[in-house]
Design a protein around this motif. Structure first.
Motif, PDB file in Angstrom:
ATOM      1  N   THR A 161     -13.276   6.836 -11.032  1.00 20.71           N
ATOM      2  CA  THR A 161     -12.134   6.753 -10.126  1.00 20.71           C
ATOM      3  C   THR A 161     -10.951   7.560 -10.650  1.00 20.71           C
ATOM      4  O   THR A 161     -10.819   7.783 -11.853  1.00 20.71           O
TER       5      THR A 161
ATOM      6  N   LEU B  74      -8.090  -3.731  -8.578  1.00 23.32           N
ATOM      7  CA  LEU B  74      -8.756  -2.480  -8.231  1.00 23.32           C
ATOM      8  C   LEU B  74     -10.253  -2.714  -8.146  1.00 23.32           C
ATOM      9  O   LEU B  74     -10.852  -3.277  -9.052  1.00 23.32           O
TER      10      LEU B  74
ATOM     11  N   LEU C 116      -8.040   6.366  -9.930  1.00 23.26           N
ATOM     12  CA  LEU C 116      -7.053   5.293 -10.018  1.00 23.26           C
ATOM     13  C   LEU C 116      -7.188   4.568 -11.358  1.00 23.26           C
ATOM     14  O   LEU C 116      -7.664   3.451 -11.446  1.00 23.26           O
TER      15      LEU C 116
ATOM     16  N   GLU D   9     -13.492   2.471  -2.503  1.00 16.67           N
ATOM     17  CA  GLU D   9     -12.501   1.930  -3.432  1.00 16.67           C
ATOM     18  C   GLU D   9     -11.412   1.177  -2.675  1.00 16.67           C
ATOM     19  O   GLU D   9     -11.043   1.537  -1.567  1.00 16.67           O
ATOM     20  N   GLU D  10     -10.921   0.149  -3.326  1.00 14.06           N
ATOM     21  CA  GLU D  10      -9.844  -0.657  -2.757  1.00 14.06           C
ATOM     22  C   GLU D  10      -8.877  -1.035  -3.865  1.00 14.06           C
ATOM     23  O   GLU D  10      -9.264  -1.138  -5.024  1.00 14.06           O
ATOM     24  N   PHE D  11      -7.631  -1.255  -3.496  1.00 10.72           N
ATOM     25  CA  PHE D  11      -6.660  -1.772  -4.451  1.00 10.72           C
ATOM     26  C   PHE D  11      -5.670  -2.662  -3.732  1.00 10.72           C
ATOM     27  O   PHE D  11      -5.482  -2.566  -2.525  1.00 10.72           O
TER      28      PHE D  11
ATOM     29  N   CYS E  95     -13.724  -0.675  -7.781  1.00 11.03           N
ATOM     30  CA  CYS E  95     -14.324   0.663  -7.916  1.00 11.03           C
ATOM     31  C   CYS E  95     -15.838   0.522  -7.866  1.00 11.03           C
ATOM     32  O   CYS E  95     -16.482   0.386  -8.913  1.00 11.03           O
TER      33      CYS E  95
ATOM     34  N   THR F  80      -2.966   5.589  -1.895  1.00 12.73           N
ATOM     35  CA  THR F  80      -4.053   5.519  -0.919  1.00 12.73           C
ATOM     36  C   THR F  80      -4.729   6.875  -0.738  1.00 12.73           C
ATOM     37  O   THR F  80      -5.941   6.946  -0.561  1.00 12.73           O
TER      38      THR F  80
ATOM     39  N   LEU G 135      -7.834   7.415  -2.987  1.00  7.78           N
ATOM     40  CA  LEU G 135      -8.999   6.523  -2.930  1.00  7.78           C
ATOM     41  C   LEU G 135     -10.266   7.299  -2.616  1.00  7.78           C
ATOM     42  O   LEU G 135     -10.270   8.181  -1.756  1.00  7.78           O
ATOM     43  N   LYS G 136     -11.334   6.972  -3.321  1.00  2.00           N
ATOM     44  CA  LYS G 136     -12.655   7.501  -2.987  1.00  2.00           C
ATOM     45  C   LYS G 136     -13.354   6.497  -2.083  1.00  2.00           C
ATOM     46  O   LYS G 136     -12.911   5.355  -1.936  1.00  2.00           O
TER      47      LYS G 136
ATOM     48  N   LYS H 114       0.865  -1.184   0.000  1.00  2.00           N
ATOM     49  CA  LYS H 114       0.000   0.000   0.000  1.00  2.00           C
ATOM     50  C   LYS H 114       0.896   1.226   0.000  1.00  2.00           C
ATOM     51  O   LYS H 114       1.690   1.428   0.898  1.00  2.00           O
TER      52      LYS H 114
END
Length: 69
Positions: free
Chosen positions: A34, A25, A36, A14-16, A27, A7, A10-11, A2
């Motif tokens: 996004t 990713l 990203l 959202e995760e990655f 979204c 980071t 990120l909205k 990470k």
């Protein structure tokens, strides 16, 4: 892995996740909304990127499995 620079963009929701050879990713509000996206990851990580949505990924897997038959 990470990265704080990533980071911070990120909205909500959202995760990655970054592995050795892929970035996963999530979204929930849509890839088009996004920050990203490919260009973002290319500039932050100094790598070349391409994107596949989950539906396309599943279709590619289906095609590979059919070719194995």
């Amino acid at each position: 892995m990470k990265d704080e620079k990533i980071t911070a963009h990120l909205k909500d929701g959202e995760e990655f996740n970054i592995s050795d050879n892929a970035i996963y990713l999530y979204c929930p509000h849509g890839y088009g909304k996004t920050k990203l996206h490919n260009n973002f990851f290319e500039s932050q990580l100094k790598v070349r990127t391409t994107t596949r949505n989950w539906k396309t990924t599943l279709k590619l897997l289906e095609l590979v499995n059919e070719a194995d038959d």
